[in-house]
Design an enzyme around this catalytic site. Structure first.
Site, mmCIF file in Angstrom:
data_model
loop_
_atom_site.group_PDB
_atom_site.id
_atom_site.type_symbol
_atom_site.label_atom_id
_atom_site.label_comp_id
_atom_site.label_asym_id
_atom_site.label_seq_id
_atom_site.Cartn_x
_atom_site.Cartn_y
_atom_site.Cartn_z
ATOM 1 N N GLU A 270 0.807 -1.222 0.000
ATOM 2 C CA GLU A 270 0.000 0.000 0.000
ATOM 3 C C GLU A 270 0.840 1.272 0.000
ATOM 4 O OE1 GLU A 270 -2.817 -0.111 3.213
ATOM 5 O OE2 GLU A 270 -3.887 -1.823 2.392
ATOM 6 N N GLU B 246 -5.115 -8.770 0.918
ATOM 7 C CA GLU B 246 -5.690 -8.405 2.217
ATOM 8 C C GLU B 246 -7.170 -8.150 2.017
ATOM 9 O OE1 GLU B 246 -4.116 -5.091 4.560
ATOM 10 O OE2 GLU B 246 -2.059 -5.672 4.058
HETATM 11 C C1 BGP Z 1 -4.085 -2.122 5.632
HETATM 12 C C2 BGP Z 1 -2.643 -2.282 6.062
HETATM 13 C C3 BGP Z 1 -2.440 -3.115 7.292
HETATM 14 C C4 BGP Z 1 -3.558 -3.094 8.294
HETATM 15 C C5 BGP Z 1 -4.937 -3.077 7.649
HETATM 16 C C6 BGP Z 1 -6.077 -2.823 8.606
HETATM 17 O O1 BGP Z 1 -4.253 -0.857 5.076
HETATM 18 O O2 BGP Z 1 -1.862 -2.873 5.040
HETATM 19 O O3 BGP Z 1 -1.187 -2.790 7.822
HETATM 20 O O4 BGP Z 1 -3.359 -2.113 9.209
HETATM 21 O O5 BGP Z 1 -5.032 -2.133 6.623
HETATM 22 O O6 BGP Z 1 -6.203 -1.465 8.879
HETATM 23 P P1 BGP Z 1 -6.319 -0.892 10.333
HETATM 24 O O7 BGP Z 1 -5.439 -1.757 11.163
HETATM 25 O O8 BGP Z 1 -5.847 0.503 10.264
HETATM 26 O O9 BGP Z 1 -7.727 -1.003 10.720
#
Ligand code: BGP
Length: 467
Positions: free
Chosen positions: A172, A370
């Protein structure tokens, strides 16, 4: 929303089932065995109050010491593949120069342990974790840092490329631009579009140069990048709304997706920035290295769509440029929301992404790298047997997988599905607020791990290659 329902959903042979995590969010041991601070370690040291409950990154989930046990839990939850990241500030603590032998031992052991358990290791090289010493040199605004990153990448390929077959240069990469240079969310908390554009361009150059080195080393493996795609949907089919959505898409998706796949920036994005004198400085050779190094494989992180409408709110005179000067966010009535994270849940968007890649990006190989649901206060779902019954997570995964299945049937080249994430982990300024794991990590009780209902279900999903 369309509903799809069949009796069962079978996925292609050798489909990847697993999850994603990152070094800085799981390893802990933030100042042990030679590791030096990254920007989050530093930011926490000066502003602990910016982190939920003031929980910082120093221990996270202690994967550094417990990886063997954790890899057993990956097996128990059906993983055939797992992504994490190599922390630059652990492997090369000064950013450039000496390699830390303890870090080499650690990452070697993790990789070997995964392989010994039939779990394919996917390695990412940058998950927001700029070494602080490199930030002091300007972070991604500095050409010196690009060169140091490319050396770091080369070191990783040489050390681990005999066993790691799937490499990713960045996770990202737009997030550090948004959070660190536009919206005042994460360190270094700069608010300056032009500097943000420079960070974005330099990141893409660093990515392309790392891909170039990878190819020159002739490593037997694939290399790609992981992008968070947030397709933009217009409020209506009125031309002004459609145009607003197109512009949002240029800024937030195609700014990275086009250069890494097609080797060039979208022309209309360049025009928009040029007109406003916001183009980043481009050095001789930059566009060539981008053009010559398309990725082999794309990782798609999907959480939520972006909904926009034509600009209605006036831009204050003289306000420094922001992408939102060209469109307004649109709150769609009736949208489904994850209240803990404030993100819309819209499953069919994952299918739209698959069709977009099929139709506009040469149907390149990709996987869902993800997808997941963060929930606060999951302890209340603990049953009498002592594990969390997270049926909402199972349903969330199923509802997304139905659309992935449809995309596959219509010819998308999707190779797998990775959930965010394996075990509850530390998440930047949100710390441990929202839990995403298949496995619970008990912060109050020695970081004990307990598989949730979703983890048990995930094993069946993987064993049956469908549900
Ligand atoms: C994505 C990232 C992760 C993780 C996930 C969940 O953007 O790659 O590192 O953090 O989101 O987001 P958050 O933990 O901010 O809710």
């Amino acid at each position: 929303m369309d509903k799809i329902s069949r009796e069962n959903y079978q996925f292609p042979k050798n489909f990847w089932w697993g999850s994603a995590a990152s070094g800085p969010q799981t390893e802990g041991a933030a100042d042990s065995d030679g590791k030096k601070p990254n920007i989050y370690d530093y930011w926490y040291s000066i502003e602990p109050g910016s982190f939920h409950n003031e929980v910082g990154p120093e221990h996270t989930s202690d994967f550094y010491h417990r990886y063997k046990q954790d890899i057993q839990l990956m097996k128990e939850t059906g993983h055939n593949s797992f992504r994490t990241s190599i922390q630059w500030s652990r492997l090369i603590p000064d950013g450039i120069g000496e390699v830390n032998p303890k870090a080499v031992d650690f990452y070697n052991s993790v990789i070997d342990e995964l392989i010994a358990n039939d779990i394919e290791p996917f390695m990412n090289l940058y998950h927001f974790d700029m070494p602080m010493c490199m930030q002091e040199k300007g972070g991604w605004e500095s050409r010196e840092v690009i060169d140091a990153y490319v050396k770091f990448a080369e070191t990783c390929f040489r050390l681990f490329g005999d066993r790691v077959k799937y490499w990713f240069t960045f996770n990202e990469p737009i997030v550090p631009v948004e959070a660190g240079y536009l919206y005042n969310l994460h360190y270094p908390k700069v608010v300056d579009f032009k500097r943000g554009a420079q960070v974005a361009h330099n990141t893409i150059v660093a990515h392309a140069k790392a891909v170039d080195v990878f190819k020159k080393l002739n490593i037997d493996g694939k290399i790609g990048i992981i992008l968070n795609l947030t397709p933009s949907y217009p409020r209506s089919q009125e031309p002004e709304d459609v145009k607003a959505a197109h512009i949002a898409d240029l800024f937030f998706n195609r700014s990275f997706l086009d250069p890494v796949t097609k080797g060039e920036y979208p022309k209309d994005l360049v025009e928009i920035l040029k007109e406003r004198e916001l183009l980043p400085a481009v050095e001789p050779g930059d566009l060539e290295v981008i053009r010559n190094n398309p990725i082999d494989i794309l990782g798609v992180n999907y959480y939520q769509p972006r909904r926009v409408k034509a600009k209605e709110d006036p831009v204050p005179a003289g306000a420094p440029f922001m992408p939102e000067h060209l469109f307004d966010p649109y709150i769609m009535p009736g949208r489904k929301i994850n209240p803990h994270r404030g993100w819309e849940i819209c499953e069919e968007v994952i299918y739209d992404i698959m069709m977009d890649i099929r139709d506009h990006y040469d149907n390149i190989p990709f996987f869902i790298s993800e997808n997941g649901m963060g929930v606060e206060g999951e302890g209340k779902f603990r049953n009498t047997e002592g594990f969390i019954e997270d049926d909402y997570r199972i349903e969330f995964i199923q509802e997304h997988l139905k659309w992935v299945h449809k995309g596959l049937q219509e010819g998308a080249n999707c190779l797998g599905y990775h959930l965010w994430t394996f075990m509850d982990n530390w998440s930047w300024a949100n710390s441990y607020k929202n839990r995403y794991g298949l496995v619970e990590v008990d912060l109050k009780n020695n970081l004990n791990r307990t598989i949730k209902k979703s983890g048990r279900w995930y094993k069946q999903l993987s064993e049956n290659n469908g549900f």
